[in-house]
Design a protein around this motif. Structure first.
Motif, short mmCIF file in Angstrom:
data_model
loop_
_atom_site.label_atom_id
_atom_site.label_comp_id
_atom_site.label_asym_id
_atom_site.label_seq_id
_atom_site.Cartn_x
_atom_site.Cartn_y
_atom_site.Cartn_z
N ILE A 63 0.84 -1.21 0.00
CA ILE A 63 0.00 0.00 0.00
C ILE A 63 0.87 1.25 0.00
N ARG A 64 1.91 1.26 0.79
CA ARG A 64 2.77 2.46 0.85
C ARG A 64 3.42 2.75 -0.50
N TYR A 65 3.96 1.72 -1.12
CA TYR A 65 4.55 1.93 -2.45
C TYR A 65 3.48 2.29 -3.47
N GLY A 66 2.38 1.54 -3.46
CA GLY A 66 1.34 1.77 -4.45
C GLY A 66 0.72 3.15 -4.35
N ALA A 67 0.43 3.58 -3.13
CA ALA A 67 -0.18 4.90 -2.95
C ALA A 67 0.80 6.01 -3.30
N LYS A 125 -2.26 3.01 -16.06
CA LYS A 125 -1.43 2.06 -16.79
C LYS A 125 0.02 2.56 -16.88
N SER A 126 0.19 3.82 -17.26
CA SER A 126 1.56 4.35 -17.37
C SER A 126 2.22 4.41 -16.00
N GLY A 127 1.44 4.78 -14.98
CA GLY A 127 2.00 4.85 -13.63
C GLY A 127 2.46 3.50 -13.12
N ALA A 128 1.70 2.46 -13.45
CA ALA A 128 2.08 1.11 -13.02
C ALA A 128 3.41 0.69 -13.64
N LEU A 129 3.60 1.02 -14.92
CA LEU A 129 4.84 0.64 -15.60
C LEU A 129 6.03 1.45 -15.09
N ALA A 143 8.12 -9.97 -6.35
CA ALA A 143 6.75 -10.21 -5.90
C ALA A 143 6.09 -8.92 -5.43
N VAL A 144 6.84 -8.10 -4.71
CA VAL A 144 6.29 -6.82 -4.25
C VAL A 144 6.09 -5.88 -5.43
N ARG A 145 7.05 -5.84 -6.34
CA ARG A 145 6.92 -4.98 -7.53
C ARG A 145 5.69 -5.35 -8.34
N ASP A 146 5.51 -6.63 -8.57
CA ASP A 146 4.35 -7.07 -9.36
C ASP A 146 3.04 -6.72 -8.67
N HIS A 147 3.03 -6.86 -7.35
CA HIS A 147 1.82 -6.54 -6.60
C HIS A 147 1.53 -5.04 -6.66
N VAL A 148 2.56 -4.24 -6.50
CA VAL A 148 2.39 -2.79 -6.58
C VAL A 148 1.90 -2.39 -7.97
N GLU A 165 -5.25 -4.92 -1.30
CA GLU A 165 -4.45 -3.69 -1.34
C GLU A 165 -4.94 -2.78 -2.46
N GLY A 166 -5.29 -3.38 -3.60
CA GLY A 166 -5.84 -2.59 -4.70
C GLY A 166 -7.16 -1.95 -4.32
N LYS A 167 -7.98 -2.68 -3.59
CA LYS A 167 -9.26 -2.13 -3.15
C LYS A 167 -9.05 -0.99 -2.15
N CYS A 168 -8.07 -1.16 -1.27
CA CYS A 168 -7.77 -0.08 -0.31
C CYS A 168 -7.37 1.19 -1.04
N LEU A 169 -6.54 1.05 -2.07
CA LEU A 169 -6.09 2.23 -2.82
C LEU A 169 -7.25 2.85 -3.59
N TYR A 170 -8.03 2.04 -4.28
CA TYR A 170 -9.16 2.57 -5.04
C TYR A 170 -10.13 3.31 -4.12
N ASP A 171 -10.47 2.69 -3.01
CA ASP A 171 -11.44 3.31 -2.11
C ASP A 171 -10.90 4.60 -1.50
N ALA A 172 -9.64 4.57 -1.07
CA ALA A 172 -9.05 5.78 -0.48
C ALA A 172 -8.97 6.90 -1.51
N ASP A 173 -8.61 6.56 -2.73
CA ASP A 173 -8.53 7.54 -3.82
C ASP A 173 -9.90 8.15 -4.09
#
Length: 331
Positions: A63-67, A125-129, A143-148, A165-173
């Motif tokens: 979540i920290r990396y993804g957010a 999409k661009s942000g993920a890459l 594994a962490v990179r792929d998850h992020v 974790e994806g749901k947490c980010l979507y909902d918080a956003d």
């Protein structure tokens, strides 16, 4: 021997990188965002996503990396692309596409974006890459990179297979931009920006009009328009959230703002007294008047010095405290 990644250091460096990146554009406004909004938004989303993640037993590091990186390419999004028949251009998933907006200056992140040729790509999409590339540079395990990457890629449109974790980010956003006190601040900013444009087109002075019509404007805005906007969240946005914990937070924010609006409505019987004597209206009016690319984080720090240093808490101080609590993702 494999060297372990210092995640706190990596996160601090990535945080600094995205903060720097958002300032590489000179445009004050693009779409519904102003330049200093994007970093503040990211930080609030990260805080709230971590709060939700704690409830849902999610992977906090992901979540920290993804957010931190979820909007790392957002500033490349220019105006929404329109087709010849006046319809929004969308990608294969139905997400709006934006024109490419080049930065005025460059840094590591913009160079990665260019190297990967991500122009006019939806920022999820661009942000993920780009995030995957940056995390690899910091030695983050696969594994962490792929998850992020999954978390960022789905933060605009989660699917049935999205991770918690994806749901947490979507909902918080979604919550931060649309529900509660930070969203109320954003509503003020967007509403005033629209009025500025309208007055500029007519050659009129919005500040002069506001000074002459302050009380009438505040009554209509706070008693009618904001109240309707806030209540609408129960039907427009809360049902779209993916987790019950998120829906609970969002509903509490709607309720909290309604209570604050009730208090402000009473202050609106005499706006001048409220603004001059530490009412919550003093903060709203300050937000309305200070419109040149503000940062909510910096505004709160300034307002705390003005209203929160005495003994007894004023209505203004209580309002600032409520905003600060939501900014911190604590409720």
């Amino acid at each position: 021997m494999k060297v372990l990644t210092d995640h706190d250091r990596a996160l601090a460096e990535l945080d600094a990188l995205v903060r720097e990146t958002y300032q590489l554009w000179d445009e004050e406004w693009v779409g519904f965002s102003w330049r200093n909004y994007t970093y503040d938004h990211m930080a609030r989303v990260r805080a709230l996503a971590r709060t939700l993640g704690a409830v849902e037993s999610a992977h906090d590091l992901v979540i920290r990396y993804g957010a931190t990186l979820h909007d790392c390419t957002k500033s490349f999004d220019g105006e929404i692309l329109m087709s010849a028949d006046g319809k929004r251009v969308v990608d294969e998933n139905g997400l709006w596409l934006n024109d490419y907006l080049p930065p005025k200056r460059a840094n590591k992140l913009t160079r990665v974006y260019d190297e990967l040729d991500l122009h006019r790509t939806v920022h999820s999409k661009s942000g993920a890459l780009v995030a995957n590339h940056l995390l690899a540079e910091h030695g983050v395990e696969d594994a962490v990179r792929d998850h992020v990457q999954e978390v960022i890629h789905t933060h605009l449109m989660p699917g049935p297979d999205s991770s918690v974790e994806g749901k947490c980010l979507y909902d918080a956003d979604t919550i931060d931009a649309n529900i509660g006190l930070p969203a109320f601040y954003r509503n003020i900013r967007i509403s005033m920006h629209r009025q500025e444009d309208q007055y500029a087109q007519k050659g009129d002075d919005l500040d002069a009009w506001l000074r002459d019509n302050r009380d009438e404007f505040l009554r209509g805005y706070l008693r009618e328009r904001v109240r309707t906007w806030n209540e609408g969240k129960r039907n427009d946005f809360i049902p779209k959230l993916t987790m019950q914990s998120s829906r609970d937070v969002a509903a509490a924010r709607v309720d909290r703002l309604n209570v604050i609006l009730d208090d402000m409505s009473r202050e609106l019987d005499d706006p001048g007294a409220a603004i001059g004597n530490g009412g919550a209206l003093a903060i709203v009016w300050d937000f309305i008047e200070r419109r040149r690319n503000p940062s909510l984080t910096e505004e709160l720090a300034r307002l705390e010095l003005l209203h929160c240093t005495g003994g007894e808490k004023s209505a203004a101080a209580r309002f600032i405290g409520d905003v600060r609590t939501e900014v911190a993702g604590n409720r």
